[in-house]
Design a protein around this motif. Structure first.
Motif, PDB file in Angstrom:
ATOM      1  N   SER A 168       0.806  -1.215   0.000  1.00 33.09           N
ATOM      2  CA  SER A 168       0.000   0.000   0.000  1.00 33.09           C
ATOM      3  C   SER A 168       0.841   1.268   0.000  1.00 33.09           C
ATOM      4  O   SER A 168       1.833   1.370   0.723  1.00 33.09           O
ATOM      5  CB  SER A 168      -0.924   0.015   1.217  1.00 33.09           C
ATOM      6  OG  SER A 168      -1.665   1.215   1.257  1.00 33.09           O
ATOM      7  N   ASP A 169       0.391   2.248  -0.774  1.00 31.14           N
ATOM      8  CA  ASP A 169       1.048   3.552  -0.772  1.00 31.14           C
ATOM      9  C   ASP A 169       0.722   4.343   0.500  1.00 31.14           C
ATOM     10  O   ASP A 169       1.286   5.419   0.720  1.00 31.14           O
ATOM     11  CB  ASP A 169       0.631   4.352  -2.009  1.00 31.14           C
ATOM     12  CG  ASP A 169      -0.869   4.634  -2.042  1.00 31.14           C
ATOM     13  OD1 ASP A 169      -1.655   3.716  -1.703  1.00 31.14           O
ATOM     14  OD2 ASP A 169      -1.261   5.752  -2.417  1.00 31.14           O
ATOM     15  N   ARG A 170      -0.156   3.805   1.346  1.00 31.65           N
ATOM     16  CA  ARG A 170      -0.448   4.488   2.614  1.00 31.65           C
ATOM     17  C   ARG A 170       0.788   4.602   3.495  1.00 31.65           C
ATOM     18  O   ARG A 170       0.824   5.413   4.417  1.00 31.65           O
ATOM     19  CB  ARG A 170      -1.561   3.753   3.370  1.00 31.65           C
ATOM     20  CG  ARG A 170      -2.905   3.796   2.662  1.00 31.65           C
ATOM     21  CD  ARG A 170      -3.975   3.043   3.437  1.00 31.65           C
ATOM     22  NE  ARG A 170      -5.189   2.932   2.642  1.00 31.65           N
ATOM     23  CZ  ARG A 170      -5.440   1.938   1.801  1.00 31.65           C
ATOM     24  NH1 ARG A 170      -4.559   0.955   1.674  1.00 31.65           N
ATOM     25  NH2 ARG A 170      -6.544   1.916   1.102  1.00 31.65           N
ATOM     26  N   THR A 172       3.394   5.979   2.811  1.00 29.64           N
ATOM     27  CA  THR A 172       4.004   7.297   2.637  1.00 29.64           C
ATOM     28  C   THR A 172       3.415   8.330   3.596  1.00 29.64           C
ATOM     29  O   THR A 172       3.989   9.404   3.775  1.00 29.64           O
ATOM     30  CB  THR A 172       3.844   7.792   1.188  1.00 29.64           C
ATOM     31  OG1 THR A 172       2.454   7.880   0.850  1.00 29.64           O
ATOM     32  CG2 THR A 172       4.526   6.838   0.214  1.00 29.64           C
ATOM     33  N   ARG A 173       2.282   8.013   4.205  1.00 31.89           N
ATOM     34  CA  ARG A 173       1.707   8.937   5.187  1.00 31.89           C
ATOM     35  C   ARG A 173       2.571   9.030   6.440  1.00 31.89           C
ATOM     36  O   ARG A 173       2.423   9.966   7.236  1.00 31.89           O
ATOM     37  CB  ARG A 173       0.293   8.486   5.567  1.00 31.89           C
ATOM     38  CG  ARG A 173      -0.679   8.456   4.393  1.00 31.89           C
ATOM     39  CD  ARG A 173      -2.044   7.949   4.817  1.00 31.89           C
ATOM     40  NE  ARG A 173      -2.933   7.792   3.661  1.00 31.89           N
ATOM     41  CZ  ARG A 173      -4.186   7.352   3.729  1.00 31.89           C
ATOM     42  NH1 ARG A 173      -4.693   7.029   4.909  1.00 31.89           N
ATOM     43  NH2 ARG A 173      -4.919   7.224   2.644  1.00 31.89           N
ATOM     44  N   PRO A 209      -3.954  -0.989  -3.480  1.00 33.93           N
ATOM     45  CA  PRO A 209      -3.744   0.167  -4.346  1.00 33.93           C
ATOM     46  C   PRO A 209      -3.290  -0.210  -5.757  1.00 33.93           C
ATOM     47  O   PRO A 209      -2.661  -1.246  -5.974  1.00 33.93           O
ATOM     48  CB  PRO A 209      -2.661   0.964  -3.615  1.00 33.93           C
ATOM     49  CG  PRO A 209      -2.853   0.600  -2.181  1.00 33.93           C
ATOM     50  CD  PRO A 209      -3.226  -0.858  -2.204  1.00 33.93           C
ATOM     51  N   HIS A 210      -3.601   0.645  -6.697  1.00 30.66           N
ATOM     52  CA  HIS A 210      -3.232   0.509  -8.107  1.00 30.66           C
ATOM     53  C   HIS A 210      -1.710   0.384  -8.228  1.00 30.66           C
ATOM     54  O   HIS A 210      -0.964   0.990  -7.448  1.00 30.66           O
ATOM     55  CB  HIS A 210      -3.718   1.753  -8.863  1.00 30.66           C
ATOM     56  CG  HIS A 210      -3.655   1.664 -10.342  1.00 30.66           C
ATOM     57  ND1 HIS A 210      -2.468   1.730 -11.045  1.00 30.66           N
ATOM     58  CD2 HIS A 210      -4.636   1.529 -11.276  1.00 30.66           C
ATOM     59  CE1 HIS A 210      -2.713   1.638 -12.336  1.00 30.66           C
ATOM     60  NE2 HIS A 210      -4.023   1.507 -12.511  1.00 30.66           N
ATOM     61  N   ARG A 212       0.357   1.801 -10.117  1.00 35.10           N
ATOM     62  CA  ARG A 212       1.010   3.113 -10.244  1.00 35.10           C
ATOM     63  C   ARG A 212       1.237   3.750  -8.878  1.00 35.10           C
ATOM     64  O   ARG A 212       2.243   4.414  -8.651  1.00 35.10           O
ATOM     65  CB  ARG A 212       0.162   4.039 -11.125  1.00 35.10           C
ATOM     66  CG  ARG A 212       0.207   3.740 -12.612  1.00 35.10           C
ATOM     67  CD  ARG A 212      -0.285   4.943 -13.418  1.00 35.10           C
ATOM     68  NE  ARG A 212      -1.626   5.349 -13.009  1.00 35.10           N
ATOM     69  CZ  ARG A 212      -2.749   4.924 -13.580  1.00 35.10           C
ATOM     70  NH1 ARG A 212      -2.702   4.049 -14.573  1.00 35.10           N
ATOM     71  NH2 ARG A 212      -3.927   5.353 -13.174  1.00 35.10           N
ATOM     72  N   LYS A 213       0.274   3.564  -7.975  1.00 30.82           N
ATOM     73  CA  LYS A 213       0.421   4.133  -6.639  1.00 30.82           C
ATOM     74  C   LYS A 213       1.556   3.455  -5.872  1.00 30.82           C
ATOM     75  O   LYS A 213       2.269   4.099  -5.105  1.00 30.82           O
ATOM     76  CB  LYS A 213      -0.896   3.998  -5.872  1.00 30.82           C
ATOM     77  CG  LYS A 213      -2.005   4.910  -6.376  1.00 30.82           C
ATOM     78  CD  LYS A 213      -3.217   4.849  -5.454  1.00 30.82           C
ATOM     79  CE  LYS A 213      -4.278   5.847  -5.880  1.00 30.82           C
ATOM     80  NZ  LYS A 213      -5.449   5.830  -4.953  1.00 30.82           N
ATOM     81  N   ARG A 214       1.733   2.171  -6.083  1.00 30.67           N
ATOM     82  CA  ARG A 214       2.812   1.457  -5.393  1.00 30.67           C
ATOM     83  C   ARG A 214       4.174   1.926  -5.913  1.00 30.67           C
ATOM     84  O   ARG A 214       5.113   2.112  -5.140  1.00 30.67           O
ATOM     85  CB  ARG A 214       2.654  -0.052  -5.578  1.00 30.67           C
ATOM     86  CG  ARG A 214       1.336  -0.568  -5.053  1.00 30.67           C
ATOM     87  CD  ARG A 214       1.286  -2.074  -5.100  1.00 30.67           C
ATOM     88  NE  ARG A 214      -0.059  -2.542  -5.386  1.00 30.67           N
ATOM     89  CZ  ARG A 214      -0.410  -3.798  -5.460  1.00 30.67           C
ATOM     90  NH1 ARG A 214       0.499  -4.749  -5.261  1.00 30.67           N
ATOM     91  NH2 ARG A 214      -1.649  -4.145  -5.731  1.00 30.67           N
ATOM     92  N   ALA A 216       4.743   4.829  -7.175  1.00 34.95           N
ATOM     93  CA  ALA A 216       4.909   6.190  -6.644  1.00 34.95           C
ATOM     94  C   ALA A 216       5.373   6.140  -5.188  1.00 34.95           C
ATOM     95  O   ALA A 216       6.170   6.984  -4.752  1.00 34.95           O
ATOM     96  CB  ALA A 216       3.593   6.956  -6.753  1.00 34.95           C
ATOM     97  N   ALA A 217       4.892   5.146  -4.433  1.00 36.39           N
ATOM     98  CA  ALA A 217       5.317   5.002  -3.040  1.00 36.39           C
ATOM     99  C   ALA A 217       6.794   4.626  -2.960  1.00 36.39           C
ATOM    100  O   ALA A 217       7.529   5.132  -2.103  1.00 36.39           O
ATOM    101  CB  ALA A 217       4.465   3.946  -2.338  1.00 36.39           C
TER     102      ALA A 217
END
Length: 355
Positions: A168-170, A172-173, A209-210, A212-214, A216-217
């Motif tokens: 998950s790109d989460r 990055t939070r 997550p998509h 692309r989001k991974r 980006a993470a």
């Protein structure tokens, strides 16, 4: 049998190795899925139960994994990955490894307080703690409960080494916590990449997550100095194995320092769910996929033995390894091993030494 929108498992069926009664799709369960007026399927809602744990650090002695301490703040995972080897853990709760695993979740809200207590015990031995080894620490409910973040805050305060595995790109939070830890050699992240094909990813991991989001993470983590391993796993013959080289290249381009892979594993309860999933989404090649999986698992659906369960065996497994190794060497990547510091640890309650 047909796909259920937003879910990975096609059903709630599944055998249990724990001798619990087989879970059936009974009338009550169907009532929750169907609209009585129109007999049309309704979304299967996610429920979350808070549980009070007595301890939070789990220890293991497996020679196949690079850690012996872990934290699992959540049971079950809403990502719904059909291949997830953690699905059988729900059978211990007398719940199905199928739809129950991805829709009936459990959270340990006191995880951070328990962690602080355990780290402060006399004689505690500092070794990296892994998060995400069973279910994903950044699955959707983390956005509300923030248990993962609370645990990272404790580890950051104590300067304790941490390994995170997620898809998950989460993640990055929590860069505000992870970046300073990385500067001190205290954290590494493994981010799972299964496919670059969004349609296939949606079938394999419906609420993850998509791709692309991974990617980006991976880029965001790398840019602030967090070492990232791209975990190109699982490799499923005739499903995503054609993407090995493309996945490695995408990970490198995004900034991954290393890559790793594991052939698909189908523990006892997972195998029938995976077969059902194949029959729903890939009926044209279901037999071929299972034949190839069995060819790398000694003629069985799964090989549980230490040493071989993470690697597979036979000509097809050798071919996957060779392709992966060539792709890694082409991009001059490391093998995924990252050493974290243990000498900076400060027990809870002793943080005044920082000043």
């Amino acid at each position: 049998m047909s796909a259920i929108k937003g879910r990975g498992a096609p059903s709630n069926a599944g055998s249990s190795r724990f001798a619990l009664p087989a879970r059936q799709d009974d009338g009550d369960w169907l009532d929750r899925l169907c609209n009585d007026a129109e007999d049309a399927p309704l979304p299967l809602r996610t429920t979350v139960t808070e549980e009070q744990a007595r301890t939070i650090i789990t220890r293991n002695t497996s020679p196949d994994v690079g850690f012996d301490q872990s934290i699992n703040a959540y049971r079950g995972c809403e990502h719904g990955c059909i291949y997830c080897f953690a699905r059988p853990s729900h059978a211990r709760l007398d719940l199905s490894p199928g739809l129950d695993f991805e829709s009936r979740l459990f959270v340990k809200p006191d995880a951070a307080a328990l962690l602080r207590k355990e780290l402060g015990r006399r004689g505690y031995e500092v070794r990296p703690i892994a998060m995400g080894t069973n279910t994903d620490p950044y699955q959707p409910i983390e956005g509300h409960y923030r248990v993962t973040r609370a645990c990272i805050e404790v580890l950051a305060q104590c300067r304790h080494p941490l390994m995170i595995t997620t898809k998950s790109d989460r993640v990055t939070r929590d860069l505000d916590l992870l970046a300073p830890m990385a500067a001190n050699g205290l954290v590494a992240v493994a981010l799972s990449l299964t496919s670059l094909d969004a349609a296939l990813s949606r079938k394999l991991e419906p609420r993850a997550p998509h791709p692309r989001k991974r990617l980006a993470a991976i880029r965001a983590l790398s840019e602030v100095g967090v070492p990232v391993n791209a975990c190109v796993s699982p490799i499923i013959p005739a499903i995503n194995d054609a993407e090995i080289e493309a996945l490695v290249e995408a990970a490198v381009t995004a900034g991954a320092r290393s890559v790793s892979n594991i052939p698909v594993r189908l523990p006892f309860e997972v195998a029938p769910l995976f077969r059902d999933w194949l029959n729903v989404h890939f009926p044209d090649r279901a037999g071929k996929v299972m034949h190839l999986i069995q060819s790398i698992r000694g003629g069985r659906d799964n090989d549980p033995d230490f040493g071989s369960r993470m690697r597979g065996s036979g000509p097809y497994a050798d071919l996957i390894r060779m392709r992966f190794d060539k792709a890694r060497h082409r991009h001059r990547l490391a093998d995924g091993r990252i050493t974290l510091r243990r000498d900076l640890f400060i027990p809870p309650g002793d943080q005044l030494r920082l000043f």
